[in-house]
Write a protein that holds these residues in place. Structure first.
Motif, PDB file in Angstrom:
ATOM      1  N   ALA A  82      10.964 -40.353 -91.121  1.00 50.53           N
ATOM      2  CA  ALA A  82      11.730 -39.102 -91.090  1.00 50.53           C
ATOM      3  C   ALA A  82      13.017 -39.326 -91.893  1.00 50.53           C
ATOM      4  O   ALA A  82      13.284 -40.426 -92.394  1.00 50.53           O
ATOM      5  N   ALA A  83      13.793 -38.294 -92.017  1.00 50.94           N
ATOM      6  CA  ALA A  83      15.001 -38.350 -92.851  1.00 50.94           C
ATOM      7  C   ALA A  83      15.983 -39.404 -92.347  1.00 50.94           C
ATOM      8  O   ALA A  83      16.184 -39.566 -91.137  1.00 50.94           O
ATOM      9  N   VAL A  84      16.566 -40.109 -93.290  1.00 50.07           N
ATOM     10  CA  VAL A  84      17.628 -41.074 -92.961  1.00 50.07           C
ATOM     11  C   VAL A  84      18.922 -40.293 -92.725  1.00 50.07           C
ATOM     12  O   VAL A  84      19.327 -39.467 -93.556  1.00 50.07           O
ATOM     13  N   LEU A  85      19.549 -40.554 -91.589  1.00 50.41           N
ATOM     14  CA  LEU A  85      20.754 -39.814 -91.216  1.00 50.41           C
ATOM     15  C   LEU A  85      22.038 -40.584 -91.482  1.00 50.41           C
ATOM     16  O   LEU A  85      23.089 -39.968 -91.719  1.00 50.41           O
ATOM     17  N   ASP A  86      21.999 -41.914 -91.428  1.00 56.22           N
ATOM     18  CA  ASP A  86      23.226 -42.689 -91.618  1.00 56.22           C
ATOM     19  C   ASP A  86      22.873 -44.110 -92.032  1.00 56.22           C
ATOM     20  O   ASP A  86      21.784 -44.623 -91.697  1.00 56.22           O
ATOM     21  N   THR A  87      23.784 -44.724 -92.781  1.00 52.29           N
ATOM     22  CA  THR A  87      23.639 -46.128 -93.171  1.00 52.29           C
ATOM     23  C   THR A  87      24.976 -46.826 -92.992  1.00 52.29           C
ATOM     24  O   THR A  87      26.032 -46.177 -92.893  1.00 52.29           O
ATOM     25  N   ASP A  88      24.945 -48.163 -92.960  1.00 53.30           N
ATOM     26  CA  ASP A  88      26.181 -48.934 -92.863  1.00 53.30           C
ATOM     27  C   ASP A  88      25.949 -50.334 -93.426  1.00 53.30           C
ATOM     28  O   ASP A  88      24.881 -50.940 -93.190  1.00 53.30           O
ATOM     29  N   TRP A  89      26.964 -50.852 -94.144  1.00 52.79           N
ATOM     30  CA  TRP A  89      26.889 -52.177 -94.744  1.00 52.79           C
ATOM     31  C   TRP A  89      27.510 -53.217 -93.821  1.00 52.79           C
ATOM     32  O   TRP A  89      28.501 -52.941 -93.145  1.00 52.79           O
ATOM     33  N   SER A  90      26.931 -54.399 -93.823  1.00 51.71           N
ATOM     34  CA  SER A  90      27.504 -55.494 -93.044  1.00 51.71           C
ATOM     35  C   SER A  90      28.834 -55.915 -93.663  1.00 51.71           C
ATOM     36  O   SER A  90      28.937 -56.063 -94.888  1.00 51.71           O
ATOM     37  N   PRO A  91      29.893 -56.096 -92.853  1.00 50.06           N
ATOM     38  CA  PRO A  91      31.195 -56.502 -93.417  1.00 50.06           C
ATOM     39  C   PRO A  91      31.215 -57.946 -93.905  1.00 50.06           C
ATOM     40  O   PRO A  91      32.169 -58.342 -94.581  1.00 50.06           O
ATOM     41  N   PHE A  92      30.189 -58.745 -93.575  1.00 53.25           N
ATOM     42  CA  PHE A  92      30.192 -60.160 -93.939  1.00 53.25           C
ATOM     43  C   PHE A  92      29.039 -60.543 -94.876  1.00 53.25           C
ATOM     44  O   PHE A  92      28.928 -61.697 -95.267  1.00 53.25           O
ATOM     45  N   ASN A  93      28.196 -59.579 -95.233  1.00 54.30           N
ATOM     46  CA  ASN A  93      27.098 -59.824 -96.153  1.00 54.30           C
ATOM     47  C   ASN A  93      26.894 -58.549 -96.966  1.00 54.30           C
ATOM     48  O   ASN A  93      26.390 -57.544 -96.455  1.00 54.30           O
ATOM     49  N   ASP A  94      27.315 -58.598 -98.236  1.00 53.28           N
ATOM     50  CA  ASP A  94      27.284 -57.392 -99.058  1.00 53.28           C
ATOM     51  C   ASP A  94      25.873 -56.951 -99.409  1.00 53.28           C
ATOM     52  O   ASP A  94      25.694 -55.869 -99.981  1.00 53.28           O
ATOM     53  N   SER A  95      24.883 -57.738 -99.077  1.00 55.47           N
ATOM     54  CA  SER A  95      23.496 -57.367 -99.388  1.00 55.47           C
ATOM     55  C   SER A  95      22.737 -56.869 -98.167  1.00 55.47           C
ATOM     56  O   SER A  95      21.561 -56.512 -98.282  1.00 55.47           O
ATOM     57  N   VAL A 143      25.051 -45.498 -87.221  1.00 53.27           N
ATOM     58  CA  VAL A 143      24.955 -46.956 -87.099  1.00 53.27           C
ATOM     59  C   VAL A 143      26.280 -47.545 -87.594  1.00 53.27           C
ATOM     60  O   VAL A 143      26.878 -47.039 -88.556  1.00 53.27           O
ATOM     61  N   LEU A 144      26.732 -48.624 -86.923  1.00 52.83           N
ATOM     62  CA  LEU A 144      28.050 -49.194 -87.252  1.00 52.83           C
ATOM     63  C   LEU A 144      28.062 -50.671 -86.886  1.00 52.83           C
ATOM     64  O   LEU A 144      27.839 -51.037 -85.728  1.00 52.83           O
ATOM     65  N   PHE A 145      28.334 -51.522 -87.884  1.00 50.87           N
ATOM     66  CA  PHE A 145      28.421 -52.957 -87.652  1.00 50.87           C
ATOM     67  C   PHE A 145      29.742 -53.322 -86.970  1.00 50.87           C
ATOM     68  O   PHE A 145      30.772 -52.659 -87.181  1.00 50.87           O
ATOM     69  N   GLU A 150      29.403 -61.395 -86.328  1.00 50.01           N
ATOM     70  CA  GLU A 150      28.349 -61.311 -87.327  1.00 50.01           C
ATOM     71  C   GLU A 150      27.043 -60.813 -86.698  1.00 50.01           C
ATOM     72  O   GLU A 150      26.670 -61.222 -85.607  1.00 50.01           O
ATOM     73  N   ASN A 151      26.412 -59.877 -87.420  1.00 50.47           N
ATOM     74  CA  ASN A 151      25.084 -59.370 -87.041  1.00 50.47           C
ATOM     75  C   ASN A 151      25.067 -58.709 -85.665  1.00 50.47           C
ATOM     76  O   ASN A 151      24.087 -58.809 -84.917  1.00 50.47           O
ATOM     77  N   VAL A 152      26.152 -58.015 -85.317  1.00 52.60           N
ATOM     78  CA  VAL A 152      26.203 -57.188 -84.109  1.00 52.60           C
ATOM     79  C   VAL A 152      26.305 -55.739 -84.573  1.00 52.60           C
ATOM     80  O   VAL A 152      27.232 -55.379 -85.301  1.00 52.60           O
ATOM     81  N   LEU A 153      25.339 -54.920 -84.160  1.00 54.98           N
ATOM     82  CA  LEU A 153      25.236 -53.551 -84.646  1.00 54.98           C
ATOM     83  C   LEU A 153      25.233 -52.580 -83.476  1.00 54.98           C
ATOM     84  O   LEU A 153      24.578 -52.821 -82.457  1.00 54.98           O
ATOM     85  N   ALA A 154      25.985 -51.458 -83.647  1.00 52.17           N
ATOM     86  CA  ALA A 154      25.976 -50.372 -82.659  1.00 52.17           C
ATOM     87  C   ALA A 154      25.266 -49.172 -83.268  1.00 52.17           C
ATOM     88  O   ALA A 154      25.482 -48.836 -84.439  1.00 52.17           O
ATOM     89  N   SER A 155      24.444 -48.522 -82.467  1.00 55.49           N
ATOM     90  CA  SER A 155      23.742 -47.323 -82.926  1.00 55.49           C
ATOM     91  C   SER A 155      23.812 -46.257 -81.848  1.00 55.49           C
ATOM     92  O   SER A 155      23.670 -46.551 -80.658  1.00 55.49           O
ATOM     93  N   SER A 156      24.073 -45.018 -82.258  1.00 54.87           N
ATOM     94  CA  SER A 156      24.134 -43.894 -81.314  1.00 54.87           C
ATOM     95  C   SER A 156      22.929 -42.984 -81.548  1.00 54.87           C
ATOM     96  O   SER A 156      22.460 -42.848 -82.687  1.00 54.87           O
ATOM     97  N   SER A 157      22.486 -42.370 -80.471  1.00 53.80           N
ATOM     98  CA  SER A 157      21.241 -41.595 -80.559  1.00 53.80           C
ATOM     99  C   SER A 157      21.383 -40.274 -79.831  1.00 53.80           C
ATOM    100  O   SER A 157      22.328 -40.076 -79.032  1.00 53.80           O
ATOM    101  N   GLY A 158      20.414 -39.414 -80.095  1.00 49.04           N
ATOM    102  CA  GLY A 158      20.350 -38.143 -79.385  1.00 49.04           C
ATOM    103  C   GLY A 158      19.972 -38.311 -77.937  1.00 49.04           C
ATOM    104  O   GLY A 158      20.032 -37.332 -77.170  1.00 49.04           O
TER     105      GLY A 158
END
Length: 626
Positions: A82-95, A143-145, A150-158
């Motif tokens: 389905a459609a992508v709603l949000d993206t976020d980059w890791s602050p410690f790994n630019d890839s 989604v928010l790092f 490192e490698n800790v991600l928060a995601s909010s949902s409906g």
């Protein structure tokens, strides 16, 4: 003082510089999904943008350096259904990038090495996810790092939850339950607290590892979406939202006691678009970008309030906007921040915010150390309860082209840091400052004060107008004066006393014989008076006062000069007295002769010749009197 007081700030003249269309990222198909997110995210290497794709959801990754019109076919990051709603980059790994989709899944992606949009293949190969995180039951909107772990991600949902993921393990560790759908979320600097806003018009501050809110307070009262952003290392939170009358508002909260906003809500305007806040820790500035309009306001945080600086205005409205981390800006152009905004869902325009300065050296006062690419703790340590600030890097080392130098994370930006406006080599010049000349008086600025000799010559010139040339032999007698030397020039009454003494010594006119009438000689004696007065009273005789300011002689020299003045005046008075005595004698002789003739006429009778003689003598007498 006319004019309005202007608050001092080194960011008062910051301006936003737009980019020409040729230098933008053109020929894009940006998603038109109505979900309220920022649509794009950026780091120093790449830009991620939600893509308008068919047959499932996708997003595109654009290398920062590949500007201009992009190819028709791009390698997309496909995997969502389905459609992508949000993206976020890791602050410690630019890839490393995370994405949330309408399919209730969170995917983790890794940008391939030497990734580029240009390919010789007819259809460029798409990129697949490296990890899939499942657990939400409704669409994942944000989604928010974590900024410190490192490698800790928060995601909010409906499903009204926020899940905290260990990306390395690919599992949910913590879950934060809300009463309604979330609208925004933001971490604090050390990643221990999370602030969220939701559709129930409440703001919550979560102690994430306790899985319960530390504070829950009413937020903006309006029905439209509100946003919250944590102000870096401060214990303050900035929020944007709407009032009941649909006016856009700005609020500042104390995270320790957020009962109500500090100073109340500030009304911004009446535009209907959501206001997206962004905090810059380096400049201590808050940027507000309106969704649906082309303006970006920025405020400086000082003394627990936001001071308005300026506004970037554009005729092109934006739907999404992203700000690049500080370590990716152009330090040589005095760029303090760079953002990317979507325009017409077809291209992305970079906007640089610049401090105008002429110096071509590193400006330490506007570039304090910033967060680097090293985490403070690992994911397992963070979930175990450990907290810390990530180490900072010196931007001066980046400016010189060296490897970023680490600085302890306890660093606090100094408010008294002076701007560097000249090369270090030029600092040696102030060591030998030129002597500052002493302030001079206004008299000295116009010209040198007159000396004693000049004053003496001026007095002598004026007195010579009234002197009798026949009495030049009296100069030797003037040498011996009975006047005493005065000790100070200020004792001017001595001059007046000498005038009175000289007048007292003037000889009186001789008395006439008995039985004769002697006319008064007052007109004759007073006639020269107007001529003498200018030299002693009305004439502006230079006094010693001006010469005592800065250029005057010593007191003994001034006394000697005054003595010479008095000698000249005494000589003038003696000459006038001598002339008056001579005239008085002539008048007395004429008067005596007239009286004698009158007595003879009375004895011998009146004749015409005698009358003529008498008339002639009277005329001579009148002439002598005049």
């Amino acid at each position: 003082m006319a004019g309005r007081f202007v608050r001092a700030s080194k960011y008062r003249h910051v301006f936003g510089r737009s980019t020409k269309k040729e230098q933008c990222y053109d020929n894009l198909r940006i998603s038109k999904n109505a979900w309220d997110s920022n649509i794009i995210k950026a780091n120093p290497e790449y830009i991620s943008v939600n893509w308008e794709a068919s047959g499932g959801g996708a997003f595109a990754v654009i290398p920062i350096n590949e500007r201009g019109r992009l190819p028709e076919q791009l390698p997309l990051f496909r995997g969502h259904t389905a459609a992508v709603l949000d993206t976020d980059w890791s602050p410690f790994n630019d890839s490393l990038v995370a994405s949330g989709s309408d399919d209730a899944k969170v995917f983790i992606w890794e940008v391939p090495k030497d990734f580029t949009l240009y390919s010789d293949a007819e259809e460029p190969a798409d990129v697949a996810p490296v990890a899939k995180l499942t657990g939400h039951t409704r669409k994942v909107g944000h989604v928010l790092f974590n900024p410190a772990a490192e490698n800790v991600l928060a995601s909010s949902s409906g499903d009204c939850t926020v899940r905290l993921w260990d990306v390395e393990a690919g599992a949910t560790k913590l879950s934060l339950k809300h009463a309604d759908i979330l609208q925004s979320m933001s971490w604090n600097a050390d990643g221990s607290l999370l602030v969220t806003t939701s559709r129930d018009k409440k703001m919550r501050i979560w102690d994430t590892r306790q899985e319960k809110p530390a504070h829950e307070v009413p937020g903006h009262p309006g029905a439209k979406n509100s946003r919250a952003v944590w102000m870096g290392e401060h214990d303050r939170i900035a929020t944007t939202g709407f009032s009941r009358m649909s006016d856009r508002q700005l609020g500042l909260w104390d995270s320790r006691s957020p009962k109500e906003p500090i100073g109340g809500f500030t009304i911004l305007d009446s535009i209907s678009g959501v206001c997206m806040p962004f905090w810059d820790e380096g400049t201590q500035c808050l940027y507000l970008a309106g969704k649906g309009d082309g303006n970006i306001r920025y405020y400086e945080y000082e003394h627990d309030k936001f001071e308005y600086l300026s506004e970037y205005k554009s005729a092109d409205p934006q739907r999404g906007i992203a700000f690049m981390p500080k370590r990716g800006i152009n330090l040589h152009d005095n760029e303090v921040l760079r953002c990317f905004k979507t325009v017409s869902d077809s291209y992305i325009e970079p906007i640089s915010f610049i401090v105008p300065r002429r110096a071509e050296v590193f400006q330490s006062d506007i570039y304090p150390p910033t967060t680097g690419s090293k985490p403070a703790v690992s994911a397992s340590e963070w979930f175990g309860g450990k907290t810390g600030l990530p180490p900072k890097i010196s931007l001066e080392s980046v400016y010189e082209g060296d490897v970023p130098a680490d600085i302890p994370s306890e660093y606090k930006p100094s408010a008294s840091t002076a701007p560097v406006v000249s090369p270090p080599a030029a600092k040696a010049e102030p060591e030998t400052p030129k002597p500052t000349p002493a302030p001079t008086s206004t008299v000295a600025a116009r010209g040198p004060a007159p000396t004693m000799k000049d004053n003496k010559a001026s007095i002598a010139t004026m007195a010579s107008k009234f002197a009798d040339k026949d009495d030049e032999d009296d100069d030797e007698e003037d040498e011996t004066s009975s006047f005493e030397e005065i000790p100070k020039p200020i004792e001017r009454p001595t001059v007046a006393a000498s005038r009175v003494e000289e007048k007292a010594k003037e000889p009186e006119p001789p008395k006439a014989a008995a039985g004769t009438t002697v006319p008064k000689a007052t007109p004759v004696s007073t006639s020269p008076a107007p001529q003498v007065a200018p030299s002693t009273q009305d004439t502006p005789v230079p006094t010693p006062a001006p010469t005592t300011a800065h250029h005057g002689p010593t007191p003994s020299g001034a006394a000697a000069g005054i003595k010479d003045y008095l000698t000249d005046i005494k000589s003038l008075l003696e000459q006038q007295a001598h002339a008056m005595t001579t005239q008085s004698e002539q008048i007395a002789n004429l008067t005596q002769e007239v009286n004698t003739l009158k007595s003879k006429v009375g004895d011998q009778g009146n004749t015409r010749a005698k009358d003529e003689r008498i008339r002639q003598l009277e005329l001579e007498l009148e002439e002598a009197r005049s």
